[in-house]
Write a protein that holds these residues in place. Structure first.
Motif: not given
Lengths: 253, 371
Positions: A93-97, B199, B203, B269-271
């Motif tokens: 999983l992409a945790d930020h989405l 993203i 992430s 990353g990711g944010r």
């Protein structure tokens, strides 16, 4: 009892990495509406076997049949197209989405405006909520938070929902689904697996936990040192017997 | 509609987190300047200067938001801007290209440089930090070779309009370009595959790979966008100054990274926060303008940018930390065994330096003029 005709049969699968033989002449059959557990010690070849089943690796020797048709997969995405998908221990999983974005990651829903296609976040959200509730019976705390803020079990539900969303999914491989979960969430995950079995999916479950295996599986395939030692019906066996098969005690005795 | 649980404070705050940081700092600058130099800072003409300065960095910060969200970094943008500016200038001056062709050429060539950066990183597997730093040298070198130390000046109206023109009774044209870039960027971030996958890649790169996302291809896209926006910045810079030279745009990279990071986009990353990057650009321009208004030397700008990067990264890292138990006050933090060892090391270094200073002054023979 599950239907007698297997959806997937793997015959004589061998896999060598350089000089190391990871799998030797392994067979695997799994039928629709059945949970097949694969157990074995570390390095027994469980992961390699399911990576071949999901198209990540290609076998050195051996053949895979789906509904009696010979199958050759060159990548994981080909396996997904054929209806074989996996939920990994790490969940991928992409945790930020948010949960909906994760569920549709790689196969987003779109709409178009004047021939210009863009993501349809609203519909993905509604669909994600629907799939989670209708197929898995799960309602998330919130659909708007980043996935990292959900509990382990809910994250897992999102990962499973991603796999089952493809309506042509027929074989689901679950790699250590309960390894990182507490007792309650483990129970909930096992219930999810039961729900999927009722829907007629063929489920291949890899687990170190014999508790889970005995709670949920129909048949148990025991692997040791890259070989299939035995396949037993869960109802006709005992923990001792399976444990003996895993460590090889039964053979030595 | 199923009801969702009532939202917690953190959850409700989260979307706005990105602009709280820069907003607080902007208010601090406003308060400080209101006391120190209100007459010169709060003038309409000064506001114009701040906006013009900020506009140059807006397209860059928009693109850099994507690059950083993917856990990447691009240190070559200053050189790309200078080199594309020079190429555009040559196209107009040496080869008599129409101005609008030259502008598009600048942006396209910037995109090609970005493509090269992306390929160096994804195909040669050179880490982005080293890869873009090395390409920075390459582009700057080409700029120096091409311009041979010349300053190319006086360009057609189109170029100066892009750099410092103004729609009558409205905002300056570069500011409009910058805001437009951010609006497009915000749409791309939320509504396109590229934004979504950026993203996801930042992430969890392995997960992105496993779900079938072409990670390397989307990384290259980000660098191409970055390069094209650096090319646009080169055009805007040339127009703003009505001149371009090989050493132009020296600190673009750190300035833009500072703006993006201060806006809450995570270096890990990711944010991604497009609005935060916008606020960050404004903040840095206001800060630098404040330094100028206070008649502080130009060279302090670089100190200020550096400090802003460090402080904002540290601040956001601290904000992300969920577990605050166990840290029982400042004194405890100083007395852990590791920190005591570090303090001893610091003490030894400081003492050594003091000893050297004392010995040096004892043997001092007075100042020696260098020339």
């Amino acid at each position: 009892m599950p239907a007698a005709t297997p959806i997937i049969s793997m015959r004589g699968i061998s896999k060598r990495f350089g000089g190391v033989t990871a799998l030797q002449e392994v067979d695997l059959d799994v039928c629709p509406g059945e949970v097949l557990a694969i157990v074995g010690d570390n390095g027994a070849g469980k992961s390699t076997l399911i990576k071949i089943l999901t198209g990540v690796y290609q076998p050195t020797e051996g053949a895979i049949e789906m509904d009696g048709q010979a199958l050759s997969m060159n990548s994981h995405s080909e396996a997904i197209e054929l209806g074989i998908d996996a939920v990994y221990q790490t969940l991928a999983l992409a945790d930020h989405l948010d949960p909906a974005a994760n569920m549709f990651l790689g196969s987003e829903l779109t709409k178009s405006f004047l021939g210009f296609r863009y993501l349809d976040n609203g519909r993905m959200r509604v669909e994600a909520e629907r799939v989670l509730l209708e197929r898995l019976g799960v309602r998330l705390r919130s659909m708007d938070v980043p996935t990292e803020s959900l509990s382990g079990g809910q994250r897992q539900a999102v990962a499973i929902a991603r796999a089952v969303y493809h309506s042509d999914l027929r074989v689901l491989v679950m790699d250590e689904p309960t390894a990182a979960l507490g007792p309650q969430e483990t129970a909930r995950t096992l219930k999810l697996i039961e729900v999927l079995r009722e829907e007629g999916l063929a489920i291949v479950l890899i687990s170190h936990s014999l508790d889970d295996v005995f709670a949920i599986s129909d048949r148990i395939q025991v692997m040791r040192r890259g070989r299939r030692v035995d396949v037993v019906h869960t109802r006709q066996t005992s923990r001792q017997e399976v444990l003996g098969l895993i460590v090889g005690a039964a053979e030595a005795a | 509609m199923p009801v969702s649980a009532p939202k917690g404070l953190q959850e409700r705050l989260d979307p706005y987190l990105a602009i709280i940081g820069p907003m607080v700092m902007i208010l601090m600058i406003l308060a400080f300047m209101g006391v120190a130099e209100p007459a010169r800072y709060f003038r309409l003409s000064n506001l114009n200067i701040i906006l013009l300065e900020a506009a140059l960095y807006m397209p860059l910060a928009m693109a850099m938001t994507f690059v950083i969200t993917q856990r990447g970094i691009d240190l070559s943008i200053g050189s790309v801007a200078a080199l594309t500016g020079i190429i555009m200038a040559f196209a107009i001056k040496e080869f008599g290209f129409p101005a609008w062709i030259a502008v598009l050429l600048g942006i396209a060539i910037g995109g090609i440089f970005g493509l090269i950066n992306g390929l160096v990183i994804t195909k040669f597997r050179v880490p982005d930090l080293i890869g873009t730093l090395a390409m920075d040298l390459v582009y700057r070198g080409f700029a120096l070779v091409l311009a041979k130390g010349l300053v190319l000046a006086r360009f057609p109206d189109l170029i100066t309009d892009i750099g410092r023109g103004r729609l009558p009774g409205f905002l300056p044209i570069p500011v409009i370009i910058g805001i437009l870039a951010f609006l497009i960027g915000a749409f791309i971030l939320r509504r396109s595959w590229f934004g979504r996958y950026s993203i996801a890649i930042g992430s969890n790169p392995e997960a992105a790979e496993m779900t079938g996302i072409a990670v390397d291809r989307y990384k290259v896209y980000a660098y191409v966008l970055m390069g094209a926006m650096a090319g646009l910045a080169g055009v805007m810079l040339t127009g703003k100054l009505n001149a371009i030279q090989a050493t132009s745009a020296p600190y673009f990279n750190l300035h833009v990274i500072a703006a993006v990071v201060v806006g809450g986009t995570s270096l890990f990353g990711g944010r991604a926060y497009m609005l935060g990057s916008f606020a960050g650009v404004l903040l840095l321009s206001m800060m630098i303008n404040a330094l100028v208004t206070l008649r502080i030397e130009f060279f302090w700008q670089s100190v200020a940018s550096g400090v802003v990067i460090i402080l904002s990264v540290a601040f956001y890292t601290w904000l992300q930390k969920k577990d605050r138990d166990g840290a029982k006050g400042l004194l405890n933090a100083f007395t852990t065994p590791d920190n005591i060892k570090l303090m001893k090391l610091g003490g030894v270094l400081a003492a050594g330096t003091v000893v050297l200073l004392v010995i040096g002054s004892l043997f001092s023979t007075g100042s020696v003029p260098s020339g």
